[in-house]
Write a protein that holds these residues in place. Structure first.
Motif, PDB file in Angstrom:
ATOM      1  N   TYR A 155     -14.626  -4.095 -11.823  1.00  0.00           N
ATOM      2  CA  TYR A 155     -13.645  -5.168 -11.788  1.00  0.00           C
ATOM      3  C   TYR A 155     -12.371  -4.719 -12.509  1.00  0.00           C
ATOM      4  N   TYR A 156     -11.236  -5.000 -11.864  1.00  0.00           N
ATOM      5  CA  TYR A 156      -9.932  -4.605 -12.387  1.00  0.00           C
ATOM      6  C   TYR A 156      -9.010  -5.815 -12.482  1.00  0.00           C
ATOM      7  N   CYS A 157      -8.214  -5.869 -13.533  1.00  0.00           N
ATOM      8  CA  CYS A 157      -7.166  -6.886 -13.545  1.00  0.00           C
ATOM      9  C   CYS A 157      -5.835  -6.231 -13.187  1.00  0.00           C
ATOM     10  N   ASN A 158      -4.923  -7.074 -12.764  1.00  0.00           N
ATOM     11  CA  ASN A 158      -3.650  -6.591 -12.235  1.00  0.00           C
ATOM     12  C   ASN A 158      -2.565  -7.619 -12.509  1.00  0.00           C
ATOM     13  N   ALA A 159      -1.353  -7.145 -12.705  1.00  0.00           N
ATOM     14  CA  ALA A 159      -0.178  -8.006 -12.794  1.00  0.00           C
ATOM     15  C   ALA A 159       0.624  -7.863 -11.507  1.00  0.00           C
ATOM     16  N   GLY A 160       1.045  -8.967 -10.936  1.00  0.00           N
ATOM     17  CA  GLY A 160       1.757  -8.909  -9.675  1.00  0.00           C
ATOM     18  C   GLY A 160       2.629 -10.122  -9.452  1.00  0.00           C
ATOM     19  N   ARG A 161       2.835 -10.442  -8.196  1.00  0.00           N
ATOM     20  CA  ARG A 161       3.644 -11.608  -7.839  1.00  0.00           C
ATOM     21  C   ARG A 161       3.166 -12.134  -6.505  1.00  0.00           C
ATOM     22  N   PHE A 162       3.646 -13.311  -6.162  1.00  0.00           N
ATOM     23  CA  PHE A 162       3.368 -13.880  -4.854  1.00  0.00           C
ATOM     24  C   PHE A 162       4.605 -13.744  -3.972  1.00  0.00           C
ATOM     25  N   GLY A 163       4.402 -13.244  -2.764  1.00  0.00           N
ATOM     26  CA  GLY A 163       5.483 -13.118  -1.824  1.00  0.00           C
ATOM     27  C   GLY A 163       5.803 -14.437  -1.151  1.00  0.00           C
ATOM     28  N   PRO A 164       6.892 -14.479  -0.373  1.00  0.00           N
ATOM     29  CA  PRO A 164       7.271 -15.724   0.317  1.00  0.00           C
ATOM     30  C   PRO A 164       6.219 -16.215   1.300  1.00  0.00           C
ATOM     31  N   ASP A 165       5.329 -15.313   1.712  1.00  0.00           N
ATOM     32  CA  ASP A 165       4.252 -15.718   2.607  1.00  0.00           C
ATOM     33  C   ASP A 165       3.048 -16.275   1.848  1.00  0.00           C
ATOM     34  N   GLY A 166       3.142 -16.299   0.529  1.00  0.00           N
ATOM     35  CA  GLY A 166       2.052 -16.827  -0.272  1.00  0.00           C
ATOM     36  C   GLY A 166       0.977 -15.822  -0.614  1.00  0.00           C
ATOM     37  N   ASP A 167       1.131 -14.582  -0.124  1.00  0.00           N
ATOM     38  CA  ASP A 167       0.151 -13.553  -0.421  1.00  0.00           C
ATOM     39  C   ASP A 167       0.424 -12.929  -1.793  1.00  0.00           C
ATOM     40  N   TYR A 168      -0.647 -12.576  -2.496  1.00  0.00           N
ATOM     41  CA  TYR A 168      -0.524 -11.905  -3.783  1.00  0.00           C
ATOM     42  C   TYR A 168      -0.161 -10.448  -3.538  1.00  0.00           C
ATOM     43  N   ARG A 169       0.858  -9.973  -4.266  1.00  0.00           N
ATOM     44  CA  ARG A 169       1.313  -8.594  -4.117  1.00  0.00           C
ATOM     45  C   ARG A 169       1.196  -7.906  -5.468  1.00  0.00           C
ATOM     46  N   PRO A 170       0.275  -6.947  -5.587  1.00  0.00           N
ATOM     47  CA  PRO A 170       0.080  -6.298  -6.878  1.00  0.00           C
ATOM     48  C   PRO A 170       1.208  -5.340  -7.233  1.00  0.00           C
ATOM     49  N   TYR A 171       1.633  -5.385  -8.482  1.00  0.00           N
ATOM     50  CA  TYR A 171       2.450  -4.318  -9.009  1.00  0.00           C
ATOM     51  C   TYR A 171       1.505  -3.195  -9.448  1.00  0.00           C
ATOM     52  N   ASN A 172       2.081  -2.078  -9.781  1.00  0.00           N
ATOM     53  CA  ASN A 172       1.263  -0.946 -10.176  1.00  0.00           C
ATOM     54  C   ASN A 172       0.912  -1.022 -11.664  1.00  0.00           C
ATOM     55  N   TYR A 173       0.357  -2.177 -12.041  1.00  0.00           N
ATOM     56  CA  TYR A 173      -0.121  -2.394 -13.402  1.00  0.00           C
ATOM     57  C   TYR A 173      -1.610  -2.702 -13.308  1.00  0.00           C
ATOM     58  N   TRP A 174      -2.416  -1.717 -13.648  1.00  0.00           N
ATOM     59  CA  TRP A 174      -3.869  -1.829 -13.539  1.00  0.00           C
ATOM     60  C   TRP A 174      -4.527  -1.438 -14.847  1.00  0.00           C
ATOM     61  N   GLY A 175      -5.643  -2.084 -15.127  1.00  0.00           N
ATOM     62  CA  GLY A 175      -6.486  -1.616 -16.215  1.00  0.00           C
ATOM     63  C   GLY A 175      -7.401  -0.519 -15.735  1.00  0.00           C
ATOM     64  N   GLN A 176      -8.295  -0.089 -16.630  1.00  0.00           N
ATOM     65  CA  GLN A 176      -9.209   1.009 -16.306  1.00  0.00           C
ATOM     66  C   GLN A 176     -10.456   0.525 -15.586  1.00  0.00           C
ATOM     67  N   GLY A 177     -10.660  -0.775 -15.576  1.00  0.00           N
ATOM     68  CA  GLY A 177     -11.818  -1.348 -14.899  1.00  0.00           C
ATOM     69  C   GLY A 177     -13.004  -1.538 -15.828  1.00  0.00           C
ATOM     70  N   THR A 178     -13.857  -2.479 -15.470  1.00  0.00           N
ATOM     71  CA  THR A 178     -15.097  -2.714 -16.202  1.00  0.00           C
ATOM     72  C   THR A 178     -16.218  -2.917 -15.196  1.00  0.00           C
ATOM     73  N   GLN A 179     -17.345  -2.242 -15.433  1.00  0.00           N
ATOM     74  CA  GLN A 179     -18.459  -2.257 -14.484  1.00  0.00           C
ATOM     75  C   GLN A 179     -19.298  -3.515 -14.657  1.00  0.00           C
ATOM     76  N   VAL A 180     -19.542  -4.183 -13.547  1.00  0.00           N
ATOM     77  CA  VAL A 180     -20.473  -5.316 -13.512  1.00  0.00           C
ATOM     78  C   VAL A 180     -21.614  -4.941 -12.577  1.00  0.00           C
ATOM     79  N   THR A 181     -22.829  -5.013 -13.084  1.00  0.00           N
ATOM     80  CA  THR A 181     -24.015  -4.706 -12.290  1.00  0.00           C
ATOM     81  C   THR A 181     -24.948  -5.898 -12.338  1.00  0.00           C
ATOM     82  N   VAL A 182     -25.280  -6.418 -11.168  1.00  0.00           N
ATOM     83  CA  VAL A 182     -26.182  -7.562 -11.070  1.00  0.00           C
ATOM     84  C   VAL A 182     -27.468  -7.079 -10.415  1.00  0.00           C
ATOM     85  N   SER A 183     -28.519  -7.054 -11.210  1.00  0.00           N
ATOM     86  CA  SER A 183     -29.774  -6.493 -10.722  1.00  0.00           C
ATOM     87  C   SER A 183     -30.921  -7.017 -11.558  1.00  0.00           C
ATOM     88  N   SER A 184     -32.068  -7.172 -10.907  1.00  0.00           N
ATOM     89  CA  SER A 184     -33.271  -7.570 -11.631  1.00  0.00           C
ATOM     90  C   SER A 184     -34.069  -6.345 -12.043  1.00  0.00           C
TER      91      SER A 184
END
Length: 122
Positions: A93-122
């Motif tokens: 999972y990664y977080c990002n900083a971005g903006r919304f375009g006039p079409d309402g779609d999310y547009r990511p800027y090139n600001y990313w974290g390193q990510g964090t692993q989520v594992t769902v398992s029994s």
């Protein structure tokens, strides 16, 4: 330059919960929209939740009703509470900083974290 750092991932059983955090290096939430993405092995990165600077939220259908995105401006941190986790939620999972375009779609800027692993398992 904005720096983002995710934390809070881990191994959890199906039906369990996790809260991810994304700490920003500056007070950016009044300027940028924020998004959480995930990437499972062999799959493209997927946008799962967004939060506007005005705190309006939106979710992918696959997580709607189970995930909640929020922010704490004073702590410069965005969160994602994940409940009723399923094996198909397993991803980095990664977080990002971005903006919304006039079409309402999310547009990511090139600001990313390193990510964090989520594992769902029994």
């Amino acid at each position: 330059q904005v720096q983002l750092a995710e934390s809070g991932g881990g191994l959890v059983q199906p039906g369990g919960s996790l809260r991810l955090s994304c700490a920003a290096s500056a007070s950016i939430f009044s300027i940028y929209a924020m998004g959480w993405y995930r990437q499972a092995p062999g799959k493209q990165r997927e946008l799962v939740a967004t939060l506007t600077s005005g705190s309006t939220t939106n979710y992918a259908d696959s997580v709607k009703g189970r995930f909640t995105i929020s922010k704490d401006n004073a702590k410069k941190t965005v969160y994602m509470q994940m409940n009723n986790l399923k094996p198909e939620d397993t991803a980095v999972y990664y977080c990002n900083a971005g903006r919304f375009g006039p079409d309402g779609d999310y547009r990511p800027y090139n600001y990313w974290g390193q990510g964090t692993q989520v594992t769902v398992s029994s």
